[in-house]
Write an enzyme that holds these catalytic residues in place. Sequence first.
Site, PDB file in Angstrom:
ATOM      1  CG  HIS C 195       5.034  -4.169   1.566  1.00 50.91           C
ATOM      2  ND1 HIS C 195       4.728  -3.856   2.632  1.00 50.91           N
ATOM      3  CD2 HIS C 195       4.020  -5.303   0.788  1.00 50.91           C
ATOM      4  CE1 HIS C 195       3.197  -4.639   2.350  1.00 50.91           C
ATOM      5  NE2 HIS C 195       3.358  -5.727   1.233  1.00 50.91           N
ATOM      6  NE  ARG C 225      -3.151  -6.994  -2.257  1.00 51.94           N
ATOM      7  CZ  ARG C 225      -1.840  -7.298  -2.151  1.00 51.94           C
ATOM      8  NH1 ARG C 225      -1.120  -8.133  -0.812  1.00 51.94           N
ATOM      9  NH2 ARG C 225      -1.866  -7.128  -3.230  1.00 51.94           N
TER      10      ARG C 225
END
Lengths: 317, 176, 339
Positions: C195, C225
């Site tokens: 990330h 998500r």
Amino acid sequence: MSTIDQIDVKVVAIEQVAPMIKAFTLEPLKGELTPFSAGAHVVVEMDGSEQRYRNAYSLMSDPNDNRQYQIAVRLQETSRGGSIYMHDQVALGDELKISPPANLFAPAWRAKKHILFAGGVGITPFLSYLPLFKQREVEFELHYLFRSHQTGAYSAELAAEFGDQCCCYDADQGKRCDIAEVMSGQPLGTHFYICGPESLIEAVRATAEEMGIPASAIHWEEFAGAKPGLPFKVELSRQGIELDVAADSSLLEALEGAEVDIPNLCRAGVCGQCVCNVTEGEVEHRDSYLSDTEKQSGQVIMPCVSRAAGGRLVLDI
Amino acid sequence: MQTEQLNGVASKPAYGPVELNPKSSFHLFVAEQLLPKAMECLYDACQPNEGRKEKAVVEDASDPELRNLLATFPLNGTLYLAGTEPFLWRVASHARALGLCPEQIRLMAPVTRERHLFCCHCHTITEGVTYSPYACSGCGAMLEVTDHFSRLHGAYFSFQANAEDSADMPEQREVN
Amino acid sequence: MRVAPKEIQSFRDDFTYTNSAAAIERFPFPFPEDEYRYSVNIEAHQPKGGEGSAFEHYIDIDEHYLSEMAERELVLKDMPNRCLVMEHMDLACWEMLERYMVSLAEDYPEHFTLTRDGDSWRWENKLLHIDDHFTFGDSATLPRPPLDYIGRQVQGDFALMDQREGNLFMDAGMVTCPADWSLAFDAGMSFDEWHGPVPMVHNEGIIDRARKYLMALPVGQPVRRLNWTLTVNARMDTSSETYNEWGHERASITPENVGEKIYLRVEVQVLDRMPRSNAVTISIRTYLLSLEDLVTNKAWAVRMHRTMKTLPEALIHYKGLTRFHGMVVDYLAQFDPAN
């Protein structure tokens, strides 16, 4: 949808495996159980007459066996009641609810050698390690410390099955484990695991520190959940209610008792699921999840183990 | 491209000052090609009470001398590494595979700021990169250098700098 | 009404991909409020939206099934290393295969059948005319290794994370329709490292919290998500690998073609714990909807406009929208009565 909420199980066997320890074999009311990974635990829900208990217990059966799970419960007379309920109230054929397995204590599979320190009922998570250690042919030693007047479940069986790889230390026969001797001279890539009372965990960690063994090679799980403390009051500011948290009840249990739903997994201050925001009052932090900065901020609490340092807390719930 | 102008990318390694581990019974100092001065100083400052210390200059992770030294590496030993960035991570990864824990491996800041670049288009690694954009040694594309770093590849992510508009080549800049 | 797979359409070259009215209706529109805010937005992966919804089942099979499977074959033929598996992830891959086969057979019995007798399994995929017998856990008995095998039969990309050393490592995956990243480069990275390029999330502690949350994920309690970006043309493979082939399309947007050429790209990411290996699998299922089709839903058109208008600069840049973001906002403004 492949989701598992709570699992309804039936108690199909109860065995007194040590003077203070009972083992329970659980089978699902319908279907099969999920396999699990070594070191996983479930939370068992018990409906006591005065309160509902939820305690986390390590799964000690073979992880590949999806017909039944086994857990072991040590009677803790000074604790908050869950173990007393399991020992005194739960009978053969009774039904219980358990959570699906979660794992906060998996073996470090890249280790070259595994050394397990079990204290009393702390043997349970390691019982699920052993079949996989055997299957994967990894090198290990089990050091099992207990008092045969109270604990020591399966010690004879383990000694018979694993021979030299299993060393038993019965304090009631005056045998003690020289932790420094066990830890010295171990080869590169050895990892150490401890499950047992805080004193054992501390002893192994301190020895490692003293010997220069890297901290990330030491893994531990405290089997004790919430410890009792002083009673206090908690106000839920958004709901506008006030609750009493009794000396032998955790804050999480008090919230659950008032039908306030808080997500949770480990009930031991490790997983971080039950974190709550604090708007007033001092916190006595007892968890191993929050960072030091978060603890010092005083704005969050892990209600499964931590309590008010004063007489009152206000939570943003 | 999502990786343009990356500031403070979390995957970029930070190299702090390296300290000796006083609890170690074995201190192994390994450098690529030449032992840099900073490592010489560290080596001289290392006065193990009971343990021992060794230094070695090796070619790469596969160097037989390194293998021999690591073969007897104790559970509480510490490995200090100096060299180029890809060398540091290759040896570190080799040491991890042998069982060393992350805190047993201490990396000194790379001796040059030259980067290895991973071309995301042809997966070739280009060495010795000090500015961006830089020509890929595999496909020839002019590559925009980013700070997204892979420890496995010992290289930084890069992509064709003018892919959206061939006339729009960014100005050359130095990378640190 | 459940959407049945239709004939193969293309996600490249002539871009014949279209959404039917039913597909537009079930599109997982990702914005819950008018102003854009970054959040972890994780919720339990429970059925939502009733029959035919994109959240009806654990895995969503829709009208684009055959097209997406054909597209995946093209990508893998060109670049076999879009599927990577480190040795220690074998058990996790088998568990993912098991989870997918069991749920597909349960949820879509008209298309998939799984017959199990101990470790002897038979898998029938009627949509792709597959009928294989194999021994569970024994890769030699499958035509391809388990992830490569099942990945070619399920829509979406897949990443498998090994849990160790207090972190999650992306040690396996099949990634043929990513939103601008490279599995070959990110392989082996920790959760924080892969990330790394995402702006804003590191300082705010979002990545740390998400990682801790995922590490405690129990068996049988998957979460999902949504993530989104904008893609030019209905291109599934917007990987870093092929950026040099599709990047120039970002410069092809004009006020006249923006509604037709810009697609809202939504990823439904499902994260699930594998029981034996303790690995976490992520499936990243991509849905594409042109702005033209999107604005047929008036509420979406208004919200899309307001969200795009309030998008922080750092995200416009990170998502690669700089060249056409203004045109998107202008195009959408005509559907927002507030203007």
